[in-house]
Design an enzyme around this catalytic site. Sequence first.
Site, short mmCIF file in Angstrom:
data_model
loop_
_atom_site.label_atom_id
_atom_site.label_comp_id
_atom_site.label_asym_id
_atom_site.label_seq_id
_atom_site.Cartn_x
_atom_site.Cartn_y
_atom_site.Cartn_z
N ASP A 13 0.82 -1.22 0.00
CA ASP A 13 0.00 0.00 0.00
C ASP A 13 0.85 1.26 0.00
OD1 ASP A 13 -2.38 1.40 -0.10
OD2 ASP A 13 -2.63 1.46 2.07
N LYS A 16 2.84 1.67 -5.35
CA LYS A 16 3.67 1.11 -6.43
C LYS A 16 2.93 1.12 -7.76
CE LYS A 16 4.23 -2.76 -4.24
NZ LYS A 16 3.56 -2.40 -2.96
N LYS A 18 0.67 3.19 -8.70
CA LYS A 18 0.66 4.58 -9.14
C LYS A 18 1.98 4.94 -9.83
CE LYS A 18 -0.42 7.52 -5.94
NZ LYS A 18 -0.31 8.38 -4.75
N GLY A 40 -2.10 -6.44 -4.85
CA GLY A 40 -3.25 -5.63 -5.24
C GLY A 40 -2.84 -4.23 -5.62
N HIS A 41 -2.89 -3.92 -6.93
CA HIS A 41 -2.56 -2.59 -7.40
C HIS A 41 -3.80 -1.98 -8.06
CE1 HIS A 41 2.01 -3.64 -7.75
NE2 HIS A 41 1.59 -3.51 -6.51
N THR A 42 -4.26 -0.86 -7.53
CA THR A 42 -5.39 -0.15 -8.12
C THR A 42 -4.86 1.09 -8.82
OG1 THR A 42 -6.93 -0.94 -6.43
CG2 THR A 42 -7.58 1.01 -7.68
N GLN A 223 3.58 -6.58 -3.02
CA GLN A 223 3.72 -6.50 -1.56
C GLN A 223 4.74 -5.41 -1.18
OE1 GLN A 223 4.24 -9.95 -2.90
NE2 GLN A 223 2.04 -10.11 -2.91
#
Length: 319
Positions: A13, A16, A18, A40-42, A223
């Site tokens: 979080d 990364k 971004k 998890g990359h949003t 991660q």
Amino acid sequence: MPALVLLGAQWGDEGKGKATDLLGGSVDYVVRYQGGNNAGHTVVVGDQKYALHLLPSGILSPECTPVIGNGVVVDPSVLFSELNGLNERGVDTSKLLISGNAHIITPYNVTVDKVTERFLGKRKIGTTGRGIGPTYADKINRVGIRIQDLYDESILTQKVEAALDGKNQLLTKVFNRRAIEAGQVVEELLSYADRLKPYVADTVLVLNQALEEDKVVLFEGGQGTLLDIDHGTYPFVTSSNPTAGAPAPAPASAPRRSAGSSASSRPTRPASARARSRPSSSTRTARRCAASAASGVSPPAVTAAAAGSTRSSPATRPA
């Protein structure tokens, strides 16, 4: 052109996704080199939000080639789900490359992950239950299933039967669960072979040729550093090495090829970052980061996230 490594300095979080998205238009390859769909990359592009778990964030940048390296563990059902979602929204995914040496998360890996975690009770680690840990364990125990195995049914059957010999003993006699039939697993895995085939490549050769041709290769970590199985807050860690040294054995890019490592962390104040047309670094930085890559220890954190343009998903749990 030496490779670049972008990783997280905390437990995930850090932004990364971004940072990778910001750099996507300035690099030729974006490579996931470890982990699985426990990351998890949003990424937000304009008014569109994309949630990526297995695919490299660079898949949203038409200019670069996204790569899933041999250090990643792949759940084909999750992979196709993400690809379908992107295709439905008009994203071209045809340039994706997947290493034939990457290991597959099988249905029995997921089952073992869930029942083991439940069996631990209050001592449980808190994994995602997606089979990542057991898949890496199979890899180390030399009973893992690789993507290339899907193209030889005889070899695939032998490997699945060998893996299930021990796992079914564990499931039936320790966890009081039903044994898993090898034939059903083989049938499911073979159903993925044809669709996977256009993406499968010798990514070691592709990436080393790219570096020889002075292409810009960005290794995207999942991660964060403190979830590294060797250097993190053990045992509450993931099952792989999301640190600067991991790209060397994962996509087989020699440590000397790594020019710089950028570790993103959550800043106290928003920091701006600007994607350059061609990232570069001094000889001193190259030597320091190459030494860091060889030792597996991340260099000092450098904030690489830009404020307001995109955001990352909640912190990843161990797997």
